[in-house]
Design an enzyme around this catalytic site. Structure first.
Site, PDB file in Angstrom:
ATOM      1  N   HIS A   6     -20.187  31.245 -11.452  1.00 51.06           N
ATOM      2  CA  HIS A   6     -21.050  32.227 -12.118  1.00 51.06           C
ATOM      3  C   HIS A   6     -22.380  31.587 -12.506  1.00 51.06           C
ATOM      4  O   HIS A   6     -22.417  30.557 -13.166  1.00 51.06           O
ATOM      5  CB  HIS A   6     -20.349  32.811 -13.347  1.00 51.06           C
ATOM      6  CG  HIS A   6     -19.162  33.642 -12.995  1.00 51.06           C
ATOM      7  ND1 HIS A   6     -17.992  33.641 -13.715  1.00 51.06           N
ATOM      8  CD2 HIS A   6     -18.969  34.524 -11.977  1.00 51.06           C
ATOM      9  CE1 HIS A   6     -17.123  34.475 -13.151  1.00 51.06           C
ATOM     10  NE2 HIS A   6     -17.697  35.022 -12.098  1.00 51.06           N
TER      11      HIS A   6
ATOM     12  N   GLU B 103     -23.646  30.236 -16.059  1.00 51.09           N
ATOM     13  CA  GLU B 103     -22.822  29.251 -16.762  1.00 51.09           C
ATOM     14  C   GLU B 103     -23.302  27.849 -16.424  1.00 51.09           C
ATOM     15  O   GLU B 103     -22.646  27.078 -15.718  1.00 51.09           O
ATOM     16  CB  GLU B 103     -21.346  29.497 -16.404  1.00 51.09           C
ATOM     17  CG  GLU B 103     -20.906  30.889 -16.885  1.00 51.09           C
ATOM     18  CD  GLU B 103     -19.581  31.378 -16.307  1.00 51.09           C
ATOM     19  OE1 GLU B 103     -18.845  30.585 -15.694  1.00 51.09           O
ATOM     20  OE2 GLU B 103     -19.286  32.581 -16.471  1.00 51.09           O
TER      21      GLU B 103
ATOM     22  N   HIS C 119     -15.999  26.998 -15.890  1.00 52.96           N
ATOM     23  CA  HIS C 119     -16.782  28.160 -16.313  1.00 52.96           C
ATOM     24  C   HIS C 119     -17.186  27.970 -17.774  1.00 52.96           C
ATOM     25  O   HIS C 119     -16.880  26.966 -18.388  1.00 52.96           O
ATOM     26  CB  HIS C 119     -15.915  29.433 -16.224  1.00 52.96           C
ATOM     27  CG  HIS C 119     -15.596  29.883 -14.833  1.00 52.96           C
ATOM     28  ND1 HIS C 119     -16.257  30.927 -14.219  1.00 52.96           N
ATOM     29  CD2 HIS C 119     -14.690  29.442 -13.938  1.00 52.96           C
ATOM     30  CE1 HIS C 119     -15.751  31.107 -13.007  1.00 52.96           C
ATOM     31  NE2 HIS C 119     -14.803  30.225 -12.813  1.00 52.96           N
TER      32      HIS C 119
ATOM     33  N   GLU D 133     -12.687  27.085 -19.371  1.00 50.09           N
ATOM     34  CA  GLU D 133     -13.792  27.801 -20.015  1.00 50.09           C
ATOM     35  C   GLU D 133     -14.367  26.875 -21.091  1.00 50.09           C
ATOM     36  O   GLU D 133     -13.733  26.599 -22.115  1.00 50.09           O
ATOM     37  CB  GLU D 133     -13.302  29.106 -20.642  1.00 50.09           C
ATOM     38  CG  GLU D 133     -12.824  30.147 -19.627  1.00 50.09           C
ATOM     39  CD  GLU D 133     -13.985  30.901 -18.985  1.00 50.09           C
ATOM     40  OE1 GLU D 133     -15.159  30.570 -19.285  1.00 50.09           O
ATOM     41  OE2 GLU D 133     -13.709  31.819 -18.177  1.00 50.09           O
TER      42      GLU D 133
END
Lengths: 421, 419
Positions: A180, A183, A307, A381
């Site tokens: 993404h 990010e 991410h 994450e």
């Protein structure tokens, strides 16, 4: 007596005039640095009689003279200064000194030239990976595993001993970053992992042992087109830059993998303007095709996808909140990673099954790795925990602490792959 | 009796034809992803191909500028023409420029989609200058607005049950100006040469401001650049005969330098995160420009003129925060042509002269992808009475090649005083 008075007067004069200027000169060599406020650092600093400026936002700020800098290095305390320029005065050139090596590692991850500051742009990633290969030709090999839609190279870094050879029997691990675009921190961590493995191979026996027994494949920037769009046009962009031919752009690469692709419209979207648009077909995007083809050529034991945000470690399944058959192992591995990461800076990462932790997703890379190849796969994450703490934005000065705390987790993943080959 | 072509010829021709068919049917490589095309950040409104300032006489004649001296603005294009002006001239020029654009910045490139092309409208006083002739020398001082970087501002509002919860605002503005000092020398009755020094200054500012009102989050992205640079322009003009005049001009390649600042800011209830960057040496390498022109006097009242202008855009390169931006440009040749008729009448005891102008120009843009060009038609008129001259012209253009059907118009009013 007159001569003595004159002598005393002159002595006082020189001391009063020149003395401060000498001290001022010494003062000019001082610099302000900060160290992470960890229990270990605090204990060490207490014995060092440094000029502590302030204790603020998890950092201890110090007015450090060149001697103080030496003390920090000797004590293996990682420090940084605001402009990230190395202070070369009075520094030892011995790269084997622990302080030098660690300090060099921290500063060497900083990009510091483009408008995204210390975060890496596509060109900077390109420059870094080739520089790493040139510096460590026996350990690092750069592969171009595909091209993005705008014809940017998709780089994979292979790290292993005898890197030119494809050694049978070695465990293989894949670490990716930046599915993404927005990010940015998810580029930094994989890139630093690669640098850390290469730079510490010669001096750290544990790392040498892991690299000798494994092949670590790192794709730090999977979505370069999207990243460049966030840098030059819109910071909040997520997808790649597919022209959908209807005045909308972009496919979400992490909804484009061919496992449970399009399972429902909650975990992804069929609407091209959606931020989670899954694409016209599974593996319609060159970025995901590159990962698919890399998997087909290799024999990965573990897959990690970086991410942000949320500060959690999540694992399959994402497409449902039903657990996978490997749930117990995945939880154990996630728990271990989280524990090792917490020991570095005290930052707590949650962990759990994706479908229960955040939201349902389908067509994701992590589900695909487990669903198709049956291997443990994790989505890391990174910080912060929520939108109020910054969301997709990380302060540049936090890059070192975030990348450092991920090293033990990635070393654990490599260890596990070797033990379970 | 002719013999039929040999079988080898037919076989060879068939192979060539098959190869061509295959090439035509090959799928595209995906080059046409987010190609902004004409309106990248530093693109001037309407056209990339700016040299000097277009005053009304030039606009009316299809942008021909190299062989006809109507006012002191020739100092910015072919300064040799200054020697053909009266002893003293002073000129002012104002323009209204309107153009449409579709893709720029985050508009229609991903983040924001509009329902159609966006309108750019600019009114500006874009030229002021004066020239003085002494013997064979003519000096001129000019202030010109060379480029505009304005883009249509955009505001996106998101509402839920009538409550505003999200806004996104985009703005961009800026311009590039020049101060020109020019000198012309009349070598003889037929031949003149001139040279000009141009000091350019400008700026560009762009901002994206995004707010989420419920969560009280603000995201800002601001970029600003201050431009500077220097280049030389020069030219010659020669009367081949009483009817024919030819000219040539040049503008040196130069580097437009930029000192830039960037701020990316995130603010919530609890944090403010700033990523700031500064670059003191951004560069935009501008191309060499070479032009030739000619005019022909059909009669005392009618003159036709044409220019060809070559822009070395393949050498264009942008270094922005130490990275070279993707600007895949090609060399182009711009073609301008026009005709002018002079009439006169008596009014209030004075003789009034008036021009009627018509023109055409073919203005290809330098981007390779998409490969686009504009075609313009222009008309113009005005009057001369005593020492005053007023000219008014308009040009209307349409873009071809991008599929976006862009268009552009320019209306120009020029005022001159001459002794």
């Amino acid at each position: 007596m007159t001569k003595a008075k004159i002598a005393i007067f002159l002595l006082c004069f020189f001391v009063l005039v020149l003395g401060p200027s000498l001290m001022a000169q010494n003062h000019w060599l001082n610099t302000i640095v900060w160290v992470e406020k960890t229990p270990e650092n605090v204990a060490k600093l207490k014995t060092m009689w440094l000029d502590i400026l302030m204790d603020w936002q998890g950092k201890i700020w110090i007015v450090a003279s060149p001697d103080d800098i030496r003390k920090l290095k000797d004590a293996e305390i990682l420090y940084s200064n605001d402009d990230n320029e190395p202070d070369n005065k009075n520094e030892s050139n011995n790269d084997n000194e622990p302080g030098n090596r660690l300090h060099k590692g921290l500063e060497s991850i900083s990009a510091q030239t483009t408008i995204n500051g210390a975060f890496h742009s596509y060109r900077e990633v390109e420059s870094e990976v080739y520089a790493l290969e040139r510096s460590y030709p026996n350990l690092v090999q750069v592969h171009i595993i595909g091209n993005s839609l705008e014809m940017r190279n998709l780089y994979a870094i292979k790290i292993s001993d005898n890197v030119q050879a494809d050694e049978e029997g070695e465990a293989e691990v894949l670490i990716t970053g930046c599915h993404h675009a927005r990010e940015w921190i998810s580029v930094e961590v994989p890139l630093y992992v690669a640098k850390h493995l290469a730079e510490n191979y010669a001096t750290d026996p544990h790392i040498r042992d892991l690299v000798d027994q494994a092949e670590v494949w790192i794709v730090p920037l999977l979505n370069p087109d999207g990243l460049e769009y966030t840098i030059h046009f819109y910071r909040y962009w997520r997808k790649n830059m597919r022209d959908n031919d209807n005045r909308t752009y972009g496919v979400d690469p992490n909804r484009n993998y061919d496992f449970m692709w399009g399972n429902d419209n909650e975990g992804s979207s069929a609407i091209s303007s959606s931020y989670v648009y899954r694409g016209p077909a599974p593996f319609s995007e060159p970025e995901t095709q590159a990962i698919r083809d890399l998997f087909a050529q290799r024999d990965f034991q573990v897959s990690i996808n970086y991410h942000n945000y949320s500060q959690v470690i999540i694992y399959p399944w994402g497409y449902t909140n039903e657990p996978s058959e490997m749930d117990a192992l995945l939880e154990e591995m996630a728990s271990e990673m989280a524990a090792r990461m917490e020991r570095v800076n005290g930052r707590v990462y949650g962990y759990g099954q994706a479908g229960n932790q955040l939201y349902l997703t389908n067509g994701g890379a992590t589900d695909w790795a487990l669903g198709v190849y049956g291997i443990p796969a994790f989505t890391m994450e990174l910080p912060p925990v929520d939108q109020q703490q910054g969301g997709f934005y990380n302060p540049e000065e936090e890059i070192p602490s975030i990348v450092r705390e991920n090293i033990p987790a990635m070393l654990y993943v490599i260890e596990w792959a070797i033990e379970n080959k | 009796m002719k013999s039929a072509p040999p079988a080898v010829f037919w076989a060879f021709s068939t192979c060539i034809l098959l190869v061509l068919i295959v090439i035509l049917l090959l799928p595209s490589s995906g080059w046409t992803q987010v190609k902004i095309g004409q309106y990248v950040d530093e693109a001037s409104v309407r056209t990339w191909n700016n040299i000097g300032v277009l005053t009304a006489p030039a606009v009316g004649l299809g942008e021909t500028q190299f062989t006809l001296a109507r006012d002191s603005s020739v100092a910015l294009t072919n300064p040799a023409l200054l020697s053909r002006l009266p002893k003293f001239t002073a000129s002012l020029n104002g323009s209204f420029v309107r153009a449409t654009c579709l893709k720029y910045s985050l508009i229609n490139t991903g983040a924001i989609t509009s329902t159609g092309a966006m309108d750019i409208g600019i009114i500006a006083l874009d030229y002021a200058g004066a020239s003085v002739r002494y013997k064979n020398f003519t000096l001129a001082l000019s202030f010109g607005l060379l480029e505009y970087y304005y883009r249509p501002g955009v505001r996106v509002e998101s509402k839920y049950e009538g409550q505003l919860y999200h806004t996104l605002d985009f703005d961009q503005d800026g311009a590039l100006r020049t101060i020109n000092f020019a000198l012309a020398y009349k070598i003889n009755e037929r031949f003149s040469a001139g040279i000009g020094a141009n000091f350019i200054k400008g700026n560009l500012e762009k901002s994206v401001d995004e707010r989420y009102y419920v969560s009280e989050v603000t995201q800002e992205d601001k970029d600003s650049s201050d431009y500077s640079g220097f280049y030389v322009n020069g030219g010659v003009v020669y009367d081949v005969s009483d009817r024919v005049t030819v000219a040539a001009m040049f503008r040196t390649p130069y580097t437009k330098k930029a000192v830039s600042e960037s701020l990316i800011r995130y603010e919530s209830r609890y944090v403010e995160i700033r990523t700031e960057a500064e670059a003191k040496d951004n560069t935009y390498k501008q191309p060499l420009v070479i032009g030739v022109g000619a005019n022909y006097k059909l009669s005392e009242r009618i003159i036709v003129a044409s220019d060809l202008t070559y822009f070395d855009w393949s050498s264009y390169a942008v270094t922005y925060y130490e990275e070279e931006l993707d600007r895949d440009f090609r060399d182009i040749v711009k073609v301008s042509a026009g005709a002018e008729y002079w009439g006169d009448f008596q009014l209030f005891g004075k003789e009034w002269r008036f021009p009627l102008r018509i023109g055409f120009n073919y203005d290809p843009q330098p981007m390779k992808d998409p490969n686009i060009y504009y075609l313009y038609l222009s008309v113009g008129t005005g009057f001369r009475v005593g020492r005053f001259a007023v000219d008014l012209s308009g040009m209307f253009g349409k873009e071809y090649g991008s599929g976006d059907s862009l268009n552009a118009q320019k209306v120009v009013l020029s005022l001159s005083y001459r002794i």
